[in-house]
Design an enzyme around this catalytic site. Structure first.
Site, PDB file in Angstrom:
ATOM      1  N   LEU A  73      24.976  37.875  40.416  1.00  0.00           N
ATOM      2  CA  LEU A  73      24.208  38.636  41.405  1.00  0.00           C
ATOM      3  C   LEU A  73      24.524  40.140  41.407  1.00  0.00           C
ATOM      4  CD1 LEU A  73      22.507  39.137  43.950  1.00  0.00           C
ATOM      5  CD2 LEU A  73      24.198  37.908  45.283  1.00  0.00           C
ATOM      6  N   TRP A  74      25.773  40.516  41.681  1.00  0.00           N
ATOM      7  CA  TRP A  74      25.987  41.967  41.830  1.00  0.00           C
ATOM      8  C   TRP A  74      26.013  42.667  40.487  1.00  0.00           C
ATOM      9  CZ3 TRP A  74      30.945  44.484  44.333  1.00  0.00           C
ATOM     10  CH2 TRP A  74      32.096  44.088  43.681  1.00  0.00           C
ATOM     11  N   ASP A  75      26.368  41.922  39.406  1.00  0.00           N
ATOM     12  CA  ASP A  75      26.277  42.529  38.070  1.00  0.00           C
ATOM     13  C   ASP A  75      24.841  42.969  37.801  1.00  0.00           C
ATOM     14  OD1 ASP A  75      28.555  40.510  38.032  1.00  0.00           O
ATOM     15  OD2 ASP A  75      28.917  41.493  36.105  1.00  0.00           O
ATOM     16  N   GLN A  94      27.478  36.517  46.561  1.00  0.00           N
ATOM     17  CA  GLN A  94      28.309  37.648  46.121  1.00  0.00           C
ATOM     18  C   GLN A  94      27.913  38.858  46.962  1.00  0.00           C
ATOM     19  OE1 GLN A  94      27.949  38.509  41.896  1.00  0.00           O
ATOM     20  NE2 GLN A  94      30.153  38.400  41.574  1.00  0.00           N
ATOM     21  N   ASP A  97      38.047  38.703  42.371  1.00  0.00           N
ATOM     22  CA  ASP A  97      38.602  37.349  42.403  1.00  0.00           C
ATOM     23  C   ASP A  97      40.053  37.238  42.886  1.00  0.00           C
ATOM     24  OD1 ASP A  97      36.306  37.650  40.961  1.00  0.00           O
ATOM     25  OD2 ASP A  97      36.836  36.263  39.367  1.00  0.00           O
ATOM     26  N   ARG A 112      44.394  39.069  32.959  1.00  0.00           N
ATOM     27  CA  ARG A 112      43.525  38.201  33.771  1.00  0.00           C
ATOM     28  C   ARG A 112      44.276  37.719  35.005  1.00  0.00           C
ATOM     29  NH1 ARG A 112      38.907  39.715  31.734  1.00  0.00           N
ATOM     30  NH2 ARG A 112      37.768  37.905  32.428  1.00  0.00           N
ATOM     31  N   GLU A 160      35.671  46.279  30.620  1.00  0.00           N
ATOM     32  CA  GLU A 160      35.424  45.674  31.934  1.00  0.00           C
ATOM     33  C   GLU A 160      36.197  46.453  33.013  1.00  0.00           C
ATOM     34  OE1 GLU A 160      36.685  41.627  31.788  1.00  0.00           O
ATOM     35  OE2 GLU A 160      35.594  41.021  33.591  1.00  0.00           O
TER      36      GLU A 160
HETATM   37  C1  GLC Z   1      34.397  38.428  37.549  1.00  0.00           C
HETATM   38  C2  GLC Z   1      34.403  39.618  38.509  1.00  0.00           C
HETATM   39  C3  GLC Z   1      33.112  39.627  39.298  1.00  0.00           C
HETATM   40  C4  GLC Z   1      31.926  39.670  38.331  1.00  0.00           C
HETATM   41  C5  GLC Z   1      32.001  38.533  37.304  1.00  0.00           C
HETATM   42  C6  GLC Z   1      30.974  38.684  36.193  1.00  0.00           C
HETATM   43  O1  GLC Z   1      34.374  37.234  38.244  1.00  0.00           O
HETATM   44  O2  GLC Z   1      35.508  39.565  39.365  1.00  0.00           O
HETATM   45  O3  GLC Z   1      33.056  40.730  40.160  1.00  0.00           O
HETATM   46  O4  GLC Z   1      30.739  39.598  39.012  1.00  0.00           O
HETATM   47  O5  GLC Z   1      33.288  38.506  36.682  1.00  0.00           O
HETATM   48  O6  GLC Z   1      31.092  39.908  35.561  1.00  0.00           O
END
Ligand code: GLC
Length: 447
Positions: free
Chosen positions: A44-46, A116, A177, A222, A419
């Site tokens: 979603l937010w990506d 999200q 996360d 990670r 990233e």
């Molecule tokens: C990880 C990030 C999250 C992002 C996802 C996909 O879970 O913490 O913010 O949306 O990866 O990139």
């Protein structure tokens, strides 16, 4: 604050713009763009950040990116944080969420069972701004009802006591996360005996066998295996309750009114009001008053002693006093007073906390959690920088916004489209060719 533009590296902007577009092209799946090749689904937010970058060269493709999220919307209004790739090889990932257990999930595709940060309305407005009035009206029309249903769901399900703040039930709902306030909550409230046994017997390295991310990225960058187990356990609990919020909250010890999520909600409520205004539509009365209430309720998350905002435990109503980048997100919300914004900017500019050579770290340097390379426990991310830059501008901190913009662009230019990045030396970390890093670099170059 030192003047970065005077002695900082010179960036070949056109070339960086082209390289950014190439990253997005390489991750383009037709209807949407994946975050990287190693994350094969839609988030979603990506997608919101990706659309904000794509709009500069191709508003139509940007609109398609976010319109695709509507296909995953649940009948109760929730927009899920992930829409899974249908390929057979991702069966196990779909199985881990089993969205089909909820009567509200869509029939034709599998999704996660949580949401999200609600960045969608802001992305819609920003993409719309690149269209002519007729195209904009058509696009807003298409997105309006889904957006109203989504924001209505956020209040109906996630603000059960009508307090103005929405609650989150999994750290992934916040998009950070393993951010310290949530890790703290996980350890305090969500620690089943068998995970404790795995930790005691030092069996957690065995978890590496089932983790996909650590096969491609250095495990030191990670989340830890213990954190991964705790996150997985929350999914298992939500799934067992078929994503029914009443059952989830019944005797639950674990729900958080997150500062990042609620700050983003406030700004996006505002953008939804703008969309309604443009279309000459009236938002439902109740939604309208809920939105207002959130702006006032955010002040309850302010701690006068440390002069910053924190997330709050939904059950105990106690602030979770654990600093993280979330504390700066009320700048993006735009609803706090100028006086509060000044306090946050002072904190941002503190070299012992957030103003490192490659700001802004996801955790301040003086936190016990700080680790320059570990995911949301230290590294600098381009999306949070973008949110902070936007907030700084809104409050008139032009100089600080410009400094951070230039540093962010220079960091990506020299390290590549990673990233996340080390706030100490700017080294690229995590996955390569990351879509939101590229997309938001485009947006920063064009602003
Ligand atoms: C990880 C990030 C999250 C992002 C996802 C996909 O879970 O913490 O913010 O949306 O990866 O990139």
């Amino acid at each position: 604050m030192d003047d970065y533009s005077a002695d900082g590296p010179i960036v070949a902007e056109e070339d960086l713009n082209t390289r950014s577009l190439n990253v997005l092209k390489a991750n383009d799946n037709g209807s949407h763009t994946t975050p990287t090749k190693i994350y094969p689904h839609q988030w979603l937010w990506d997608s919101c950040f990706i659309a904000i970058g794509l709009r500069h060269s191709n508003p139509e493709r940007a609109a398609k990116e976010i319109a695709n999220l509507v296909h995953g919307q649940w009948a109760n209004g929730m927009i899920p944080h992930m829409i899974f790739n249908k390929d057979r090889k991702y069966r196990l990932e779909r199985e881990s969420w089993r969205s089909w257990l909820s009567p509200f999930a869509p029939d034709k595709l599998s999704t996660s069972g949580i949401t999200q940060p609600p960045m969608l309305a802001d992305a819609v407005v920003k993409v719309g701004a690149k269209m002519n009035a007729t195209e904009r009206r058509e696009f807003y029309h298409y997105m309006y009802e889904p957006l109203v249903a989504y924001h209505t769901w956020l209040y109906a399900e996630r603000d059960p006591h009508n307090e103005g703040l929405t609650l989150q039930i999994h750290p992934n709902e916040v998009g950070m996360d393993n951010t310290p306030p949530w890790v703290k909550q996980l350890y305090e409230h969500n620690y089943p005996w068998w995970i404790a046994a795995i930790e005691k017997l030092h069996l957690d390295p065995a978890v590496n066998f089932i983790r996909r991310d650590t096969r491609r990225v250095n495990p030191g960058q990670r989340i830890s295996n213990m954190e991964a187990l705790l996150l997985w356990d929350v999914v298992r609990r939500l799934r067992r309750k078929h994503y029914d919020i009443d059952k989830i909250l019944h005797r639950s010890l674990f729900a958080t009114e997150d500062i990042t999520f609620n700050s983003i909600l406030i700004r996006n409520n505002d953008q939804l009001r703008n969309i309604a205004k443009f279309l000459k539509r009236e938002l439902p009365k109740e939604l309208h008053s809920n939105m207002k209430q959130t702006e006032e309720a955010l002040e309850q998350l302010y701690d006068p002693e440390s002069k910053q905002y924190y997330s709050r435990d939904f059950i105990t109503h106690k602030l979770i006093i654990e600093p993280s980048i979330g504390s700066l997100m009320p700048l993006y919300a735009g609803s706090i007073s100028k006086e509060r914004a000044e306090e946050l900017v002072e904190m941002l500019k503190d070299h012992k906390q957030y103003w490192l050579h490659h700001p802004v770290p996801s955790v301040p340097l003086n936190s016990k959690y700080f680790s320059a390379e570990r995911y949301w426990q230290g590294p600098t991310w381009v999306n949070t920088n973008w949110l902070i830059i936007d907030g700084l501008k809104r409050y008139g901190f032009e100089e600080e916004a410009e400094d951070l913009r230039q540093r962010t662009i220079a960091m990506v230019d020299s390290a590549g489209f990673y990233e996340y990045f080390s706030p100490i030396d700017g080294k690229g970390l995590g996955a390569e060719n990351f879509s939101w890093t590229a997309a938001l670099t485009i947006d920063l170059l064009n602003n």
